[in-house]
Design an enzyme around this catalytic site. Structure first.
Site, short mmCIF file in Angstrom:
data_model
loop_
_atom_site.label_atom_id
_atom_site.label_comp_id
_atom_site.label_asym_id
_atom_site.label_seq_id
_atom_site.Cartn_x
_atom_site.Cartn_y
_atom_site.Cartn_z
N CYS A 25 0.82 -1.21 0.00
CA CYS A 25 0.00 0.00 0.00
C CYS A 25 0.85 1.26 0.00
O CYS A 25 1.69 1.47 0.89
CB CYS A 25 -0.92 -0.03 1.22
SG CYS A 25 -1.62 1.58 1.67
N GLY A 26 0.64 2.12 -0.98
CA GLY A 26 1.42 3.35 -1.10
C GLY A 26 1.23 4.29 0.07
O GLY A 26 2.19 4.89 0.57
N HIS A 27 0.00 4.43 0.56
CA HIS A 27 -0.26 5.30 1.70
C HIS A 27 0.44 4.77 2.95
O HIS A 27 0.93 5.55 3.78
CB HIS A 27 -1.76 5.41 1.97
CG HIS A 27 -2.51 6.13 0.89
ND1 HIS A 27 -2.18 7.41 0.49
CD2 HIS A 27 -3.56 5.76 0.12
CE1 HIS A 27 -3.01 7.80 -0.47
NE2 HIS A 27 -3.84 6.82 -0.72
N CYS A 28 0.45 3.45 3.10
CA CYS A 28 1.12 2.84 4.26
C CYS A 28 2.62 3.11 4.21
O CYS A 28 3.24 3.42 5.24
CB CYS A 28 0.87 1.34 4.28
SG CYS A 28 -0.88 0.87 4.34
#
Length: 514
Positions: free
Chosen positions: A51-54
């Protein structure tokens, strides 16, 4: 003696099972309850490695953990790989990543959903609000100076009497705001230091005016409106860290300037944009987006822009339905922007609907190709039953559906009254049809009523065939009704756009949410 030694050894070994990475506890189902017992106040991030946001949150999350440790706080931060600990993720209702929950007092039954921003300061301030007083009592000038110096934004209430109605209203407002630290003082020296002569509230910030003094009635509602209007810069850059503040705020009308930060005239464009923002404070949020950043390309695409076409201005409302507006002039001047925003606030702008040109061969293949310019003419043909897939080119679920949809088109290619079609909803928009996830399947039955039926059945050739042969009854529901369906790749919020990348081609699991 031996038993006591054995018990101590087992206890130490058990505690050792909770490993740490950069001051963040690494939790699994096997040690989760033990962690809650050992650390009654614990913030847990459920994440996915892809996950990019993670990934963007990692340094800020670790920084927050270190800040709390340096202060001697007993609050701990932890993380759970939800892709490995599926049972644990399901137990706590994890549907997107990252999902962050606060377990207070060891209570594992009803954790509080984390609701603030993605910076270390946001995380620490939120946790302090959840575990301590809503406002810190400031007894010395140095305390007040430290609060202002250590935070991007801080709100201080100045009161002569702790029991006054104004002080009580201030504390109620403080309890309602998660992402800004509050201080309250009754000290004459602090009044003098900050040139406050009577009961009042001051918002201190490290941008724009530097401070804002509240001058209305000291009520919770008015104080909250004052804070919401002043806690963000007049112009804010869209980034991973600022996105939650932008989309979680009270202001749902946003004007966006797409501009390359490296451009020679960037400062000039920003000056024009910022000057225009002054007259719309609290009404329209002014945001700029670096058009050269790779992560922002999906947002440009959402507005029908290419980075070669920037700088550009667009406006969007994020109410029940996202509506976009485009100025008549692309020149970025204060006068043009003010005129554009004024027309918007007066309700005189028409939505901007994107459309590709009609392809020459749009009706030559088994699956007809629709765009904004030919959509209504085709789907509202009173003699045709039209079944449409609204898709996104990057959507993994859409790619999986594509061969089945093609076979369906081939099956009804020679039908006199059934049309199978598709439309790229990232490049074409229809006022009468709002698409929130991909793929979205809708059926437009023949007739003059312009009815719309949502398809909620199985995404198989057999399921689609049964639906069409039943006239849209077997597997359908009137548009707008809820039905059983797969978890599609969502587009409920502009904030999701930068996450719709190659990860969309994964195993068909949940889309990445904020």
């Amino acid at each position: 003696m031996f038993k006591l030694l054995l018990l101590c050894t087992l206890a130490v070994a058990s505690r050792a099972d909770i490993s740490e990475e950069d001051e963040v506890l690494v939790l699994k189902k096997s040690n989760f309850e033990e962690a809650l017992k050992a650390h009654p106040d614990i913030l847990v991030e459920f994440y996915a490695p892809w996950c990019g946001h993670c990934k963007a949150l990692v340094p800020e999350y670790a920084k927050a953990a270190s800040m709390l440790k340096a202060e001697g706080s007993e609050i701990r931060l932890a993380k759970v790989d939800a892709t490995e600990e599926a049972d644990l993720a399901q137990e706590y209702g994890v549907r997107g990543y990252p999902t962050i929950k606060f377990f207070k007092g060891g209570d594992k039954e009803s954790p509080k959903e984390y609701s603030a921003g993605r910076t270390a300061d946001d995380i620490v301030n939120w946790l302090k609000k959840r575990t301590g007083p809503a406002a810190t009592t400031l007894g010395e000038v140095a305390q007040a100076e430290s609060m202002i110096a250590d935070n991007e934004v801080a709100v201080i209430g100045f009161f002569k009497d702790a029991e006054s109605e104004g002080a009580k209203a201030f504390l109620k407002a403080a309890e309602a705001v998660d992402d800004v630290p509050f201080g309250i003082t009754y000290n004459d020296a602090i009044f003098s230091k900050f040139e406050v002569s009577k009961d009042g509230v001051v918002l201190f910030k490290k941008f724009d005016e530097g401070r804002n003094t509240f001058d209305g009635e000291l009520s919770k509602a008015d104080l909250l409106a004052f804070i919401k209007a002043n806690q963000l810069p007049l112009v804010i850059e869209f980034t991973e860290q600022t996105a939650p503040k932008i989309f979680g705020g009270e202001i749902k009308s946003h004007i966006l300037m797409f501009v390359p930060k490296a451009a020679d005239d960037f400062d000039d464009k920003m000056a024009e944009f910022k000057k225009a923002s002054e007259g719309f404070k609290g009404k329209i949020l002014f945001i700029f987006i670096d058009s050269e950043v790779d992560d922002n390309q999906r947002i440009l695409e959402f507005f029908g822009l290419k980075k070669e076409e920037c700088p550009a201005i667009r406006l969007i409302t994020l109410e029940d339905e996202m509506t976009k507006y485009r100025p008549e002039s692309e020149a970025i001047t204060t006068d043009n922007i003010v005129a554009f925003c004024t027309l918007f606030t007066e309700g005189k702008l028409k939505p901007h609907l994107m459309s590709q040109d009609i392809p020459e061969d749009w009706d030559k293949n088994p699956v007809r190709v629709l765009v904004g310019k030919n959509f209504e003419e085709v789907v509202f043909d009173p003699k045709k039953n039209v079944f449409v897939e609204f898709y996104a080119p990057w959507c993994g679920h859409c790619k999986q559906l594509d061969p089945i949809w093609t076979k369906l088109g081939e099956k009804y290619q020679d039908s006199a009254d059934i049309v199978v079609a598709k439309m790229d909803s990232t490049a074409n928009e229809i006022e009468t049809v709002k698409v929130h996830s991909f793929p979205t399947l809708k059926f437009f039955p023949a007739g003059d009523e312009h009815k719309v039926v949502d398809y909620n059945g199985e995404r198989t050739l057999e399921g689609f065939t049964k639906f069409l042969e039943s006239g849209g009854k077997d597997g359908g529901a009137p548009a707008g009704e809820e039905g059983e369906e797969e978890e599609d790749e969502g587009l409920d919020d502009m904030e999701d756009l930068d996450e719709q990348d190659s990860d969309s081609d994964g195993d068909g699991g949940d889309h990445d949410e904020l």
